[in-house]
Write a protein that holds these residues in place. Structure first.
Motif, PDB file in Angstrom:
ATOM      1  N   GLN A 107     111.793  31.083  66.906  1.00 33.76           N
ATOM      2  CA  GLN A 107     112.008  31.769  65.632  1.00 33.76           C
ATOM      3  C   GLN A 107     110.702  32.484  65.293  1.00 33.76           C
ATOM      4  O   GLN A 107     109.699  31.858  64.985  1.00 33.76           O
ATOM      5  CB  GLN A 107     112.405  30.806  64.526  1.00 33.76           C
ATOM      6  CG  GLN A 107     112.905  31.508  63.268  1.00 33.76           C
ATOM      7  CD  GLN A 107     113.596  30.536  62.331  1.00 33.76           C
ATOM      8  OE1 GLN A 107     113.108  29.439  62.057  1.00 33.76           O
ATOM      9  NE2 GLN A 107     114.753  30.925  61.841  1.00 33.76           N
ATOM     10  N   HIS A 108     110.742  33.832  65.391  1.00 34.32           N
ATOM     11  CA  HIS A 108     109.482  34.561  65.293  1.00 34.32           C
ATOM     12  C   HIS A 108     109.751  36.015  64.932  1.00 34.32           C
ATOM     13  O   HIS A 108     110.773  36.591  65.336  1.00 34.32           O
ATOM     14  CB  HIS A 108     108.747  34.496  66.633  1.00 34.32           C
ATOM     15  CG  HIS A 108     107.350  35.051  66.582  1.00 34.32           C
ATOM     16  ND1 HIS A 108     106.333  34.461  65.860  1.00 34.32           N
ATOM     17  CD2 HIS A 108     106.805  36.156  67.157  1.00 34.32           C
ATOM     18  CE1 HIS A 108     105.227  35.166  66.009  1.00 34.32           C
ATOM     19  NE2 HIS A 108     105.479  36.205  66.780  1.00 34.32           N
ATOM     20  N   GLU A 109     108.832  36.609  64.167  1.00 38.15           N
ATOM     21  CA  GLU A 109     108.873  38.030  63.874  1.00 38.15           C
ATOM     22  C   GLU A 109     107.838  38.729  64.750  1.00 38.15           C
ATOM     23  O   GLU A 109     106.639  38.448  64.652  1.00 38.15           O
ATOM     24  CB  GLU A 109     108.576  38.312  62.396  1.00 38.15           C
ATOM     25  CG  GLU A 109     108.605  39.800  62.065  1.00 38.15           C
ATOM     26  CD  GLU A 109     108.275  40.084  60.605  1.00 38.15           C
ATOM     27  OE1 GLU A 109     108.830  41.037  60.046  1.00 38.15           O
ATOM     28  OE2 GLU A 109     107.451  39.333  60.029  1.00 38.15           O
ATOM     29  N   PHE A 110     108.303  39.636  65.604  1.00 41.45           N
ATOM     30  CA  PHE A 110     107.414  40.397  66.469  1.00 41.45           C
ATOM     31  C   PHE A 110     107.078  41.706  65.768  1.00 41.45           C
ATOM     32  O   PHE A 110     107.913  42.593  65.627  1.00 41.45           O
ATOM     33  CB  PHE A 110     108.084  40.665  67.817  1.00 41.45           C
ATOM     34  CG  PHE A 110     108.282  39.422  68.641  1.00 41.45           C
ATOM     35  CD1 PHE A 110     107.293  38.990  69.508  1.00 41.45           C
ATOM     36  CD2 PHE A 110     109.446  38.670  68.523  1.00 41.45           C
ATOM     37  CE1 PHE A 110     107.464  37.837  70.267  1.00 41.45           C
ATOM     38  CE2 PHE A 110     109.633  37.523  69.282  1.00 41.45           C
ATOM     39  CZ  PHE A 110     108.629  37.096  70.156  1.00 41.45           C
ATOM     40  N   ALA A 111     105.851  41.815  65.300  1.00 43.55           N
ATOM     41  CA  ALA A 111     105.370  43.013  64.599  1.00 43.55           C
ATOM     42  C   ALA A 111     104.365  43.712  65.509  1.00 43.55           C
ATOM     43  O   ALA A 111     104.744  44.361  66.465  1.00 43.55           O
ATOM     44  CB  ALA A 111     104.772  42.638  63.246  1.00 43.55           C
ATOM     45  N   ALA A 112     103.066  43.611  65.219  1.00 50.73           N
ATOM     46  CA  ALA A 112     102.036  44.150  66.111  1.00 50.73           C
ATOM     47  C   ALA A 112     101.782  43.095  67.182  1.00 50.73           C
ATOM     48  O   ALA A 112     100.802  42.348  67.131  1.00 50.73           O
ATOM     49  CB  ALA A 112     100.777  44.469  65.329  1.00 50.73           C
ATOM     50  N   SER A 113     102.633  43.050  68.184  1.00 55.25           N
ATOM     51  CA  SER A 113     102.664  41.913  69.102  1.00 55.25           C
ATOM     52  C   SER A 113     102.263  42.250  70.533  1.00 55.25           C
ATOM     53  O   SER A 113     102.504  41.448  71.436  1.00 55.25           O
ATOM     54  CB  SER A 113     104.065  41.297  69.101  1.00 55.25           C
ATOM     55  OG  SER A 113     105.051  42.263  69.412  1.00 55.25           O
ATOM     56  N   TYR A 114     101.688  43.434  70.756  1.00 56.07           N
ATOM     57  CA  TYR A 114     101.255  43.782  72.105  1.00 56.07           C
ATOM     58  C   TYR A 114     100.214  42.767  72.597  1.00 56.07           C
ATOM     59  O   TYR A 114      99.175  42.571  71.996  1.00 56.07           O
ATOM     60  CB  TYR A 114     100.666  45.188  72.150  1.00 56.07           C
ATOM     61  CG  TYR A 114     101.561  46.151  72.889  1.00 56.07           C
ATOM     62  CD1 TYR A 114     101.478  46.284  74.278  1.00 56.07           C
ATOM     63  CD2 TYR A 114     102.515  46.897  72.212  1.00 56.07           C
ATOM     64  CE1 TYR A 114     102.301  47.153  74.957  1.00 56.07           C
ATOM     65  CE2 TYR A 114     103.348  47.779  72.885  1.00 56.07           C
ATOM     66  CZ  TYR A 114     103.235  47.906  74.266  1.00 56.07           C
ATOM     67  OH  TYR A 114     104.068  48.761  74.942  1.00 56.07           O
ATOM     68  N   GLY A 115     100.546  42.124  73.720  1.00 61.38           N
ATOM     69  CA  GLY A 115      99.640  41.150  74.302  1.00 61.38           C
ATOM     70  C   GLY A 115      99.543  39.848  73.546  1.00 61.38           C
ATOM     71  O   GLY A 115      98.716  39.001  73.873  1.00 61.38           O
ATOM     72  N   THR A 116     100.398  39.671  72.532  1.00 59.00           N
ATOM     73  CA  THR A 116     100.372  38.446  71.721  1.00 59.00           C
ATOM     74  C   THR A 116     101.767  37.834  71.697  1.00 59.00           C
ATOM     75  O   THR A 116     102.560  38.079  70.783  1.00 59.00           O
ATOM     76  CB  THR A 116      99.898  38.742  70.279  1.00 59.00           C
ATOM     77  OG1 THR A 116      98.673  39.470  70.315  1.00 59.00           O
ATOM     78  CG2 THR A 116      99.699  37.448  69.496  1.00 59.00           C
ATOM     79  N   PRO A 117     102.107  37.049  72.697  1.00 56.90           N
ATOM     80  CA  PRO A 117     103.445  36.469  72.739  1.00 56.90           C
ATOM     81  C   PRO A 117     103.605  35.314  71.755  1.00 56.90           C
ATOM     82  O   PRO A 117     102.616  34.760  71.255  1.00 56.90           O
ATOM     83  CB  PRO A 117     103.553  35.960  74.181  1.00 56.90           C
ATOM     84  CG  PRO A 117     102.140  35.638  74.562  1.00 56.90           C
ATOM     85  CD  PRO A 117     101.296  36.669  73.861  1.00 56.90           C
TER      86      PRO A 117
END
Length: 582
Positions: free
Chosen positions: A56-66
């Motif tokens: 359960q997660h919101e992927f926003a500025a997620s480049y390289g941050t899993p």
């Protein structure tokens, strides 16, 4: 979204069409369901023995941050079947994104997202992950990568929930006792373990248990970046045909290979994925492309190699991706192919040493034929027509002895490929037809007969860019037409070995999509993406026919969508119903 289901006459279809047209005038700003046409995995998803949230997660500025979390198997819950349900919501402006779900260093699911619109989208999709039973029943580090940009222009985040549903179907499973990775094994650093080829290293060394009874390798591979549309690439010597940088090279042919100690064990001529921003975004709202939410893996039975692999020493398993090269036949490809593999191992619990005869292999080189023609206008190249065909056959056979006796095990493939392309208007107008098809055979678990799987993946499309010379300063128009199909008759090797009762009936699937779209854009397009007015965004019409037959029975659907951003028109046709589900 407006959705009608019925099983009556075409006159009723016409009346519903008129009613929907009237309804559209009063369409609200409700989030839009963007769905993949697929047969349900079960007659009902009710009655789960238990369930739990895995991600359960919101992927926003997620480049390289899993996302990184912990999975624990359910307690006091009897189950034989595990299904993962993904639910995603998004609104705003953004690209389609690739999602990769790992348990430790093993990739269990690869998907791509729909593209959001300002008023919001959502979707749900289910994947049967029972073949990963040995992972599901143990503690795991969960890592999900979904690289996303989030800033003042790209305003769409992806809110993801993956829920595990556990069902007790009363079946005696025979899952693999071990699942070993072919990956970067980066989970200890809280990173996804995907390999990027050709720049990375796709090899790993494995010591197999001496008493291995069966072994199967499952590989996930998808072209991204410069390789996203590999099937419309040209021969490397043609990339400067029009004196511009609009063409990509290394040919429109790709082969994903598995090598054992340097020898080819099996190959995939991959499915041509079209992401939801691909060709023309208006084609994929609200009906996404075939296999969008569950990118397909392919399986190679390496059991004929057990006489070699069970000697107690390390053996090198390697994944490669190659293209056609007119000088060397097989050559490198562009960046970046994302690949990972999983080695499923079944143990002979009554034996201590598996032995086998040397592998008898039939590995003739692939057969390629290519031809090209050019036209000129005022001394400059005006058009390029090219054709490329290919064939490959391979087989591996040996006699393998375990505690149950000696059996002859075989894995074989017969693959064919064809690609026709025409580039005109300095390559801004494109027409393509391509198809890969073939058969794969492996030895039955019960006797020495061969089980044959077959597939065919044809795709054709045209794209015409109007006023291409002005696309940096004024609106241009991209007009696209597409037709594609996926046809298969399969007994998946992993499902067959994991649950022999349900997997003996071949799954037969035939689906076809056709559509057309108009895409208005310039270098500031993303300021207008997802707008309600199609005149400054994109629009299109997509239609799909789907039928399947398998263990659960028969299923059919026909669906059509018009101008999917807003307004939305979805017509579910006469065959949109379950014919028989047991």
């Amino acid at each position: 979204m407006v959705c009608y289901f019925f099983q009556h006459s075409k006159m009723l279809l016409h009346l519903v069409f008129l009613a929907l047209q009237l309804h559209l005038a009063f369409a609200d700003d409700s989030p839009l369901e963007v769905f993949q046409v697929e047969a349900p995995l079960r007659a009902t998803y009710e009655g789960a023995s238990c369930q739990q949230v895995v991600v359960q997660h919101e992927f926003a500025a997620s480049y390289g941050t899993p996302y990184v979390g912990t999975y624990s198997p359910p307690k006091d819950c009897e189950f034989s079947t595990t299904i993962f349900n993904i639910s995603v919501t998004s609104s705003g402006i953004n690209y389609d994104r690739l999602g990769l779900l790992y348990f430790g260093d093993i990739e269990v699911w690869r998907m791509t997202t729909a593209m959001p619109v300002r008023t919001g989208i959502f979707w749900n999709y289910q994947k049967d992950v029972t073949v990963f039973d040995t992972l599901i029943r143990s503690e795991q580090t969960v890592i999900m990568g979904l690289d996303n940009i989030y800033n003042s222009v790209f305003t769409g985040t992806y809110n993801v929930t993956i829920t595990a549903l556990y069902f007790n179907d009363g079946e005696a499973l025979t899952p693999a006792e071990m699942i070993l990775p072919i990956s970067t094994e980066s989970s200890c650093d809280n990173k996804i373990s995907v390999i990027s080829l050709p720049d990375g290293d796709g090899a790993t060394s494995i010591v197999f248990p001496r008493n291995t009874e069966r072994a199967v390798v499952s590989i996930l591979a998808s072209g991204n970046g410069a390789e996203e549309f590999w099937y419309r690439n040209v021969l490397t010597e043609h990339i400067n045909t029009f004196n511009n940088t609009n063409l990509s090279g290394y040919s429109p042919f790709r082969e994903v290979q598995l090598l054992i100690d340097g020898e080819l064990a099996g190959a995939s001529w991959p499915f041509p994925i079209v992401f939801t921003g691909g060709i023309s975004p208006g084609l994929w709202v609200p009906i996404v492309g075939i296999k969008t939410y569950d990118l397909p893996s392919f399986e190679i039975d390496i059991s004929p190699w057990l006489g070699v692999l069970c000697d107690g020493t390390e053996h090198k398993l390697e994944i490669k991706v190659v293209g056609y090269d007119s000088e060397t036949t097989l050559g490198t490809v562009g960046s970046n192919w994302w690949v990972s593999g999983s080695v499923f191992v079944w143990i002979d619990h009554h034996g201590s040493q598996t032995i086998g005869t040397p592998v008898t292999s039939n590995l003739p080189p692939p057969d390629f034929h290519s031809s090209s023609q050019f036209t000129t206008d005022f001394g400059l190249n005006a058009s390029l027509w090219s054709e490329l065909t290919a064939r490959r056959s391979l087989s591996h056979t040996s006699s393998v002895t375990t505690s149950t006796g000696t059996r002859q095990l075989t894995f074989s493939q017969d693959l064919s490929y064809g690609n026709l392309q025409n580039y005109s208007a300095s390559s801004f107008n494109k027409t393509l037809w391509s198809q890969s098809k073939g058969t794969t055979s492996f030895t039955s678990f019960f006797n020495d007969t061969l089980i044959e799987n077959s597939f065919a993946y044809p795709i054709s499309f045209t794209t015409d860019l109007i006023n291409p010379e002005d696309f940096q300063t004024t609106n241009s128009t991209l007009v696209a037409w597409l037709e594609r199909s996926a046809q298969s008759s399969t007994v998946p090797i992993l499902s067959y070995l994991t649950n022999q009762a349900s997997a003996q009936v071949p799954g037969v699937v035939t689906t076809r999509q056709k559509g057309s779209g108009t895409y208005f854009w310039n270098n500031t397009y993303y300021e207008f993406a997802g707008a309600i007015d199609p005149a400054i965004g994109t629009n299109g019409t997509t239609e799909q026919w789907y039928s399947s037959k398998g263990f659960l029975g028969e299923y059919g659907r026909h669906v059509q969508a018009v101008d999917g951003y807003e307004p939305v028109l979805i017509l579910d046709g006469e065959h949109d119903h379950v014919i028989q589900m047991t």
